[in-house]
Design an enzyme around this catalytic site. Structure first.
Site, PDB file in Angstrom:
ATOM      1  N   ILE A 184       0.839  -1.204   0.000  1.00 57.42           N
ATOM      2  CA  ILE A 184       0.000   0.000   0.000  1.00 57.42           C
ATOM      3  C   ILE A 184       0.869   1.247   0.000  1.00 57.42           C
ATOM      4  CG2 ILE A 184      -1.534   1.354   1.516  1.00 57.42           C
ATOM      5  CD1 ILE A 184      -3.102  -1.242   1.956  1.00 57.42           C
ATOM      6  N   GLU A 203      10.118   3.017   7.301  1.00 63.39           N
ATOM      7  CA  GLU A 203       9.931   1.555   7.364  1.00 63.39           C
ATOM      8  C   GLU A 203      10.728   0.996   8.544  1.00 63.39           C
ATOM      9  OE1 GLU A 203       8.241  -1.132   5.849  1.00 63.39           O
ATOM     10  OE2 GLU A 203       9.411  -2.323   7.255  1.00 63.39           O
ATOM     11  N   GLY A 271      -0.361  -2.637   7.413  1.00 62.76           N
ATOM     12  CA  GLY A 271      -1.032  -3.931   7.370  1.00 62.76           C
ATOM     13  C   GLY A 271      -2.520  -3.819   7.651  1.00 62.76           C
ATOM     14  N   ARG A 272      -3.187  -4.959   7.603  1.00 62.97           N
ATOM     15  CA  ARG A 272      -4.633  -5.010   7.772  1.00 62.97           C
ATOM     16  C   ARG A 272      -4.983  -6.116   8.766  1.00 62.97           C
ATOM     17  NH1 ARG A 272      -7.506  -2.413   3.826  1.00 62.97           N
ATOM     18  NH2 ARG A 272      -9.200  -3.917   3.885  1.00 62.97           N
ATOM     19  N   ASP A 312      -9.604 -12.688   3.151  1.00 65.19           N
ATOM     20  CA  ASP A 312      -8.742 -11.971   4.098  1.00 65.19           C
ATOM     21  C   ASP A 312      -9.031 -12.330   5.552  1.00 65.19           C
ATOM     22  OD1 ASP A 312      -7.679 -10.640   1.931  1.00 65.19           O
ATOM     23  OD2 ASP A 312      -8.164  -8.626   2.637  1.00 65.19           O
ATOM     24  N   HIS A 444       7.763 -13.479 -30.808  1.00 68.54           N
ATOM     25  CA  HIS A 444       8.792 -12.441 -30.921  1.00 68.54           C
ATOM     26  C   HIS A 444       8.230 -11.257 -31.686  1.00 68.54           C
ATOM     27  CE1 HIS A 444      12.728 -10.621 -31.286  1.00 68.54           C
ATOM     28  NE2 HIS A 444      12.460 -10.385 -32.560  1.00 68.54           N
TER      29      HIS A 444
END
Ligand code: FAD
Ligand code: NAD
Length: 465
Positions: A184, A203, A271-272, A312, A444
């Site tokens: 994200i 970070e 994060g989630r 999720d 190609h």
């Protein structure tokens, strides 16, 4: 009486509903938001890709069309129009689901779904007023995830935002600070950086993408993103953020010192979490694990009979195509059809420019598992099509078992990497070898020849380098 009530209409829930209906089940899909499609269609994959594409076209016109001898004069943009286009793209997707529900005779129901017992789902409005009670033989939980923040950092939807609100800026921030060099942070950081914002990424770890990506890919991606203008402060431990006079001050520890940085906006991309609020799990005695996920078996069955979960909200990578795949397999298995998810063959794509894509294991994972492997690698700059389109940065890398030549992992950074990885996903699914790819004809001139050359390199026989 329904055969199946699906709670949540994200890519997991709506696709599972369609597959279940195809298999003859009478299905209802309950969604708490006014539009179907979940995170992915409304506030995730699709709107982010719309803005990534608009901002990429702007940079292309401003910086690169001249290389082709095309003059376009002063290139400007209108954020409001970009946002309006994005909303239109989202709308066409969510309306598409309404059409698909009708086509497949699925009842799409708006409201909160709360499990009352294993055969009953209560639907209520945002005020908690009951609007419907659904009786069903089976329940599928596909309630997805929500962004998380850090202790001491409160999101205010204005200055301190998550991805949902970072997709909604009506003006380009002068300075955007991003916490987290994950997917994200780097996708949305790229959007606003391209449109002129100074972007600083803080970070916690020494490597971008939480250290999960192939290390050579992560290093090149960092170099390219820095060249594009993103600033990185690695190994920064964020301690807090406060807003005053419309400016955010973010504090962090770095190199043993307390530091702070001021910006107009702060995007928290760390994060989630799985979303099970208001779902009534306690009513059926279904517990989540210590990280809030619903555990399932290989049939996506929870510990409670008749109750399933996918996407999720269950452990594993948070990816739209994986949620879909799990949804399909889950309802197929309910119906005695032999569906299957091979987690080693699920591609993962980051839509920065250039794109970054992977499938299967990284070298670090293979080393840790003590598996002997061979590496084949080919650079974009040695490919004719890449040179013709001016996309010479990047490489493809294939990891194959040293004895059997079976493909164990593949990592690509470069233009169209997200499309190129599909071939390697299929090869992995078929237990294919690097030799299989190397012996297959690739048109190609295409970027796909980069993949073929990387496969040839596994056996030390590249042709164009
Ligand atoms: P969700 O999409 O989260 O859907 C769950 C739905 O359930 C929601 O609509 C929610 O409102 C509803 N719900 C929850 N509880 C209830 C309830 N009690 N009653 C009724 N409804 C309920 N993944 C990719 O693969 N590619 C990408 O490019 C990508 N880009 C992303 C970009 C961003 C900015 C974000 C935030 C995510 C992105 N993702 C991407 C991740 C992807 O969006 C998720 O992995 C995916 O949406 C998960 O699908 P799901 O069906 O499990 O859950
Ligand atoms: P992420 O897990 O991808 O990245 C989070 C980053 O934040 C990591 O690099 C982590 O080390 C860092 N971090 C964590 N705590 C921190 C702290 N205290 N200080 C500084 N850095 C910290 O999470 P995300 O980017 O928020 O994305 C969430 C999920 O959404 C991901 O699982 C991803 O799969 C999904 N997603 C996918 C796509 C895609 O497929 N293209 C796009 C967007 C989101």
């Amino acid at each position: 009486m329904y055969d199946l009530v699906v709670i949540g209409s994200g890519p997991g829930g709506y696709i599972a509903s369609i597959r279940a209906a195809q298999l003859g089940m009478k299905v209802a899909c309950v969604e708490r938001y006014p539009t179907f499609g979940g995170t992915c269609l409304n506030v995730g994959c699709i709107p982010s890709k719309a803005l990534l594409d608009s901002s990429e076209r702007y940079v292309e016109a401003r910086d690169h069309l001249g290389d082709h001898g095309i003059s376009v004069g002063d290139v400007t943009f209108d954020v409001e129009k970009m946002q309006a286009r994005k909303r239109q793209v989202v709308k066409s997707g969510t309306q598409g689901i309404e059409y698909l529900f009708k086509k497949n005779d699925i009842d799409g129901i708006q409201g909160w779904g709360t499990i009352v017992d294993t055969e009953t789902v209560r639907v209520s409005d945002d005020d908690g007023e009951e609007t419907q009670v659904l009786k069903t033989k089976k329940i599928l939980i596909a309630t997805g995830s929500k962004p998380i923040s850090l202790p001491g950092i409160e999101l205010d939807k204005e200055n301190i935002v998550d991805s949902t609100w970072a997709l909604e800026f009506e003006e380009v921030p002068e300075h955007l600070v991003v916490i987290g060099a994950g997917v994200i942070g780097l996708e949305l950081g790229s959007v606003w950086n391209r449109l002129g914002a100074k972007v600083t990424v803080l970070e916690y770890l020494p490597e971008i993408f939480g250290g999960r990506m192939d290390s050579q890919v992560a290093k090149l991606a960092t170099r390219i993103l820095k060249k594009q203008g993103l600033d990185f402060v690695m190994e920064a431990q964020v301690t807090g953020a406060a807003v005053s006079d419309g400016k955010v001050t973010t504090t962090y520890k770095h190199d043993g010192e307390e530091k702070s940085i001021e910006s107009d906006k702060l995007l928290v991309g760390v994060g989630r979490r799985p979303f099970t609020d208001n779902l009534g799990l306690e009513n059926i005695g279904l517990e989540t694990n210590d990280r809030g996920f619903i555990e399932v078996d290989e049939h996506y069955k929870t510990s409670i009979d008749g109750v399933y979960a996918i996407g999720d909200v269950i452990p594993g990578p948070m990816l739209a195509h994986l949620a879909e795949h799990e949804g399909v397999v889950c309802v197929e298995r309910m119906n005695g059809v032999a569906g299957h998810v091979n987690y080693d063959a699920v591609p993962d794509v980051v839509y920065t420019h250039p794109e970054i894509a992977s499938v299967g294991k990284t070298e670090a994972e293979l080393k840790e598992a003590g598996i002997d492997y061979k590496v084949g690698k080919f650079p974009y700059k040695a490919n004719g099509r890449a040179r013709a389109i001016g996309e010479t940065e990047g490489f493809a890398k294939i990891l194959a078992d040293a004895k059997t030549d079976r493909i164990l992992g593949a990592h690509i950074i470069g233009a169209q990497a997200g499309d190129l990885i599909a071939e390697l996903g299929v090869a992995t699914e078929f237990h294919g070898s690097a030799e299989d790819i190397a012996r297959s004809s690739h048109a190609h001139p295409t970027l796909a020849e980069i993949v073929k050359e990387a496969a040839l390199d596994v056996d030390d026989r590249m042709l164009n380098l």
